[in-house]
Enzyme design. Structure first.
Site, PDB file in Angstrom:
ATOM      1  N   ASP A  46       0.837  -1.196   0.000  1.00 39.05           N
ATOM      2  CA  ASP A  46       0.000   0.000   0.000  1.00 39.05           C
ATOM      3  C   ASP A  46       0.872   1.246   0.000  1.00 39.05           C
ATOM      4  O   ASP A  46       1.661   1.468   0.918  1.00 39.05           O
ATOM      5  CB  ASP A  46      -0.898   0.010   1.240  1.00 39.05           C
ATOM      6  CG  ASP A  46      -1.766   1.257   1.312  1.00 39.05           C
ATOM      7  OD1 ASP A  46      -2.922   1.186   0.846  1.00 39.05           O
ATOM      8  OD2 ASP A  46      -1.309   2.296   1.830  1.00 39.05           O
ATOM      9  N   TYR A  51       2.937  10.040  -0.641  1.00 40.40           N
ATOM     10  CA  TYR A  51       4.050   9.466   0.124  1.00 40.40           C
ATOM     11  C   TYR A  51       5.399   9.703  -0.556  1.00 40.40           C
ATOM     12  O   TYR A  51       6.439   9.609   0.089  1.00 40.40           O
ATOM     13  CB  TYR A  51       3.863   7.957   0.320  1.00 40.40           C
ATOM     14  CG  TYR A  51       2.645   7.534   1.084  1.00 40.40           C
ATOM     15  CD1 TYR A  51       1.841   8.450   1.761  1.00 40.40           C
ATOM     16  CD2 TYR A  51       2.274   6.190   1.126  1.00 40.40           C
ATOM     17  CE1 TYR A  51       0.709   8.037   2.446  1.00 40.40           C
ATOM     18  CE2 TYR A  51       1.146   5.772   1.819  1.00 40.40           C
ATOM     19  CZ  TYR A  51       0.357   6.695   2.465  1.00 40.40           C
ATOM     20  OH  TYR A  51      -0.753   6.271   3.136  1.00 40.40           O
ATOM     21  N   LYS A  76      -2.994   5.807  -4.071  1.00 38.64           N
ATOM     22  CA  LYS A  76      -4.090   6.729  -3.786  1.00 38.64           C
ATOM     23  C   LYS A  76      -3.898   8.048  -4.521  1.00 38.64           C
ATOM     24  O   LYS A  76      -2.778   8.539  -4.650  1.00 38.64           O
ATOM     25  CB  LYS A  76      -4.175   7.008  -2.274  1.00 38.64           C
ATOM     26  CG  LYS A  76      -4.177   5.756  -1.418  1.00 38.64           C
ATOM     27  CD  LYS A  76      -4.124   6.094   0.070  1.00 38.64           C
ATOM     28  CE  LYS A  76      -3.778   4.875   0.885  1.00 38.64           C
ATOM     29  NZ  LYS A  76      -2.344   4.505   0.804  1.00 38.64           N
ATOM     30  N   HIS A 112      -7.840   9.671  -1.639  1.00 38.86           N
ATOM     31  CA  HIS A 112      -7.139   9.682  -0.356  1.00 38.86           C
ATOM     32  C   HIS A 112      -7.930  10.330   0.778  1.00 38.86           C
ATOM     33  O   HIS A 112      -7.898   9.840   1.903  1.00 38.86           O
ATOM     34  CB  HIS A 112      -5.787  10.387  -0.527  1.00 38.86           C
ATOM     35  CG  HIS A 112      -4.749   9.905   0.430  1.00 38.86           C
ATOM     36  ND1 HIS A 112      -3.411   9.850   0.111  1.00 38.86           N
ATOM     37  CD2 HIS A 112      -4.831   9.447   1.708  1.00 38.86           C
ATOM     38  CE1 HIS A 112      -2.723   9.381   1.149  1.00 38.86           C
ATOM     39  NE2 HIS A 112      -3.568   9.145   2.123  1.00 38.86           N
ATOM     40  N   LEU A 194      -1.624  -0.139  14.324  1.00 40.52           N
ATOM     41  CA  LEU A 194      -0.948  -0.279  15.621  1.00 40.52           C
ATOM     42  C   LEU A 194      -0.945   1.042  16.385  1.00 40.52           C
ATOM     43  O   LEU A 194      -0.191   1.205  17.344  1.00 40.52           O
ATOM     44  CB  LEU A 194       0.492  -0.766  15.424  1.00 40.52           C
ATOM     45  CG  LEU A 194       0.630  -2.097  14.685  1.00 40.52           C
ATOM     46  CD1 LEU A 194       2.089  -2.427  14.439  1.00 40.52           C
ATOM     47  CD2 LEU A 194      -0.049  -3.215  15.462  1.00 40.52           C
ATOM     48  N   ILE A 233      -2.540  -2.928   7.225  1.00 39.23           N
ATOM     49  CA  ILE A 233      -1.317  -2.635   6.466  1.00 39.23           C
ATOM     50  C   ILE A 233      -0.265  -2.046   7.413  1.00 39.23           C
ATOM     51  O   ILE A 233       0.075  -0.866   7.313  1.00 39.23           O
ATOM     52  CB  ILE A 233      -1.599  -1.674   5.287  1.00 39.23           C
ATOM     53  CG1 ILE A 233      -2.510  -0.508   5.717  1.00 39.23           C
ATOM     54  CG2 ILE A 233      -2.204  -2.434   4.121  1.00 39.23           C
ATOM     55  CD1 ILE A 233      -2.634   0.591   4.681  1.00 39.23           C
ATOM     56  N   LYS A 235       3.185  -0.873   9.057  1.00 37.52           N
ATOM     57  CA  LYS A 235       4.400  -0.344   8.447  1.00 37.52           C
ATOM     58  C   LYS A 235       5.561  -0.449   9.418  1.00 37.52           C
ATOM     59  O   LYS A 235       5.421  -0.141  10.608  1.00 37.52           O
ATOM     60  CB  LYS A 235       4.181   1.109   8.025  1.00 37.52           C
ATOM     61  CG  LYS A 235       5.459   1.872   7.667  1.00 37.52           C
ATOM     62  CD  LYS A 235       5.762   2.926   8.725  1.00 37.52           C
ATOM     63  CE  LYS A 235       7.124   3.568   8.470  1.00 37.52           C
ATOM     64  NZ  LYS A 235       7.408   4.642   9.445  1.00 37.52           N
ATOM     65  N   SER A 236       6.697  -0.913   8.928  1.00 33.38           N
ATOM     66  CA  SER A 236       7.950  -0.886   9.663  1.00 33.38           C
ATOM     67  C   SER A 236       9.067  -0.934   8.631  1.00 33.38           C
ATOM     68  O   SER A 236       8.882  -1.474   7.539  1.00 33.38           O
ATOM     69  CB  SER A 236       8.077  -2.074  10.620  1.00 33.38           C
ATOM     70  OG  SER A 236       9.343  -2.056  11.255  1.00 33.38           O
ATOM     71  N   VAL A 237      10.200  -0.353   8.963  1.00 32.00           N
ATOM     72  CA  VAL A 237      11.359  -0.483   8.077  1.00 32.00           C
ATOM     73  C   VAL A 237      12.401  -1.415   8.695  1.00 32.00           C
ATOM     74  O   VAL A 237      13.458  -1.644   8.106  1.00 32.00           O
ATOM     75  CB  VAL A 237      11.999   0.890   7.772  1.00 32.00           C
ATOM     76  CG1 VAL A 237      11.032   1.756   6.978  1.00 32.00           C
ATOM     77  CG2 VAL A 237      12.441   1.604   9.045  1.00 32.00           C
ATOM     78  N   ARG A 241      10.898  -6.684  12.471  1.00 36.94           N
ATOM     79  CA  ARG A 241       9.501  -6.323  12.742  1.00 36.94           C
ATOM     80  C   ARG A 241       8.616  -6.556  11.530  1.00 36.94           C
ATOM     81  O   ARG A 241       7.446  -6.904  11.669  1.00 36.94           O
ATOM     82  CB  ARG A 241       9.423  -4.863  13.206  1.00 36.94           C
ATOM     83  CG  ARG A 241       9.975  -4.663  14.605  1.00 36.94           C
ATOM     84  CD  ARG A 241       9.876  -3.235  15.050  1.00 36.94           C
ATOM     85  NE  ARG A 241      10.479  -3.044  16.368  1.00 36.94           N
ATOM     86  CZ  ARG A 241      10.831  -1.872  16.861  1.00 36.94           C
ATOM     87  NH1 ARG A 241      10.649  -0.774  16.138  1.00 36.94           N
ATOM     88  NH2 ARG A 241      11.364  -1.777  18.070  1.00 36.94           N
ATOM     89  N   ASN A 245       5.420  -8.893  12.083  1.00 38.74           N
ATOM     90  CA  ASN A 245       4.047  -8.448  11.813  1.00 38.74           C
ATOM     91  C   ASN A 245       3.297  -9.392  10.889  1.00 38.74           C
ATOM     92  O   ASN A 245       2.059  -9.368  10.845  1.00 38.74           O
ATOM     93  CB  ASN A 245       4.067  -7.045  11.202  1.00 38.74           C
ATOM     94  CG  ASN A 245       4.446  -5.972  12.194  1.00 38.74           C
ATOM     95  OD1 ASN A 245       4.380  -6.169  13.413  1.00 38.74           O
ATOM     96  ND2 ASN A 245       4.842  -4.811  11.693  1.00 38.74           N
TER      97      ASN A 245
END
Length: 280
Positions: A46, A51, A76, A112, A194, A233, A235-237, A241, A245
């Site tokens: 996503d 972004y 979006k 959006h 989260l 959805i 998100k982590s970089v 993690r 997830n």
């Protein structure tokens, strides 16, 4: 093996119930982060025009070598306030996103924000109908739409949004809106599932459920979403993690666990912008 279940959208398209979000991931990092997610087993990605990471996301998709039919890519339309959003502008933005992603079609394209003060989302949706009819987006939907926004769409268009992507987490469970989605055949997708990792993941009630199952706080919150039927959805970089997830299918919350997490939303505390007034 990819264990993520899919849900069927109202036009028959199937969408993974758990995907990978790239909000706030710089374009320079998106290729690595999305590549890690795809290697871990995510098949739904996503992103969004605003972004600024559609190119990096597209590079990761191309480099993965995965068949296009195995992937579900969402982006979006950033219907920002400094732009007139007529048919030509919407189609140009859609083409621009496809070009940056390096794709010939999207699986899901979303408006959006409703920006009700601008009173233009009905016109935008007419062009989304055209995009859906062309097959260049398998499904179209909305994001951050309120009940009254969905009702206006329903009064003007026979095309029901496939998805409404909204802020949703145990501190802001959006029960009324989820119930409306269910009655209309709209899938509920949670952004910031989260709670942006702030207060939510440190609460004693969440920690207690996590300890009971030998799982992380994030895993039990994601499990709560999945058992409610939400699409999520996270998100982590951080590679560990990202993998953690996705590892939320080997356990199940019981009624007491769900009740404990449900109780956190009694005050309905929003973290992100209010769609009624957001026009940045």
């Amino acid at each position: 093996m990819n264990q993520v279940p899919t849900i069927q959208l109202n036009n028959g398209t199937r969408m993974p119930q758990l995907g990978y979000g790239v909000w706030q991931v710089p374009d320079s990092e998106a290729e690595r982060a999305v590549g890690t997610a795809l290697e871990a087993g995510y098949r739904s990605i996503d992103t969004a025009a605003i972004y600024g990471n559609e190119r990096g996301t597209g590079r990761a998709v191309a480099a993965s070598g995965l068949p296009r039919e195995e992937l579900f890519v969402t982006t979006k339309l950033w219907n920002g306030p400094k732009q007139r959003w007529g048919r030509d502008e919407v189609l140009r933005a859609f083409d621009d996103s496809l070009d940056k992603l390096g794709l010939d079609h999207l699986d899901l394209y979303l408006i959006h924000w409703p920006r009700p003060m601008r009173d233009d989302f009905l016109g935008i949706w007419k062009t989304f109908e055209e995009i859906a009819a062309s097959g260049r987006a398998k499904a179209v939907g909305v994001s951050n739409f309120r009940p009254q926004d969905l009702e206006r769409l329903g009064a003007e268009s026979a095309l029901v949004p496939a998805v409404n992507q909204i802020e949703l987490h145990p501190l802001f469970p959006q029960a009324e809106l989820r119930a409306l989605h269910s009655s209309l055949g709209i899938a509920t997708e949670a952004w910031s599932p989260l709670g942006q990792g702030k207060e939510l993941l440190t609460l004693p009630a969440v920690a207690a459920v996590a300890a009971k199952h030998g799982r992380s706080a994030a895993q039990v919150v994601l499990r709560w979403h999945l058992q409610l039927g939400n699409v999520v959805i996270p998100k982590s970089v951080t590679p560990s993690r990202i993998r953690e997830n996705l590892d939320v299918f080997g356990f199940e919350l019981d009624a007491a666990d769900l009740a404990a997490l449900d109780a956190l939303g009694a005050d309905g505390r929003r973290i992100g912008p209010d769609p009624a007034v957001f026009d940045v």
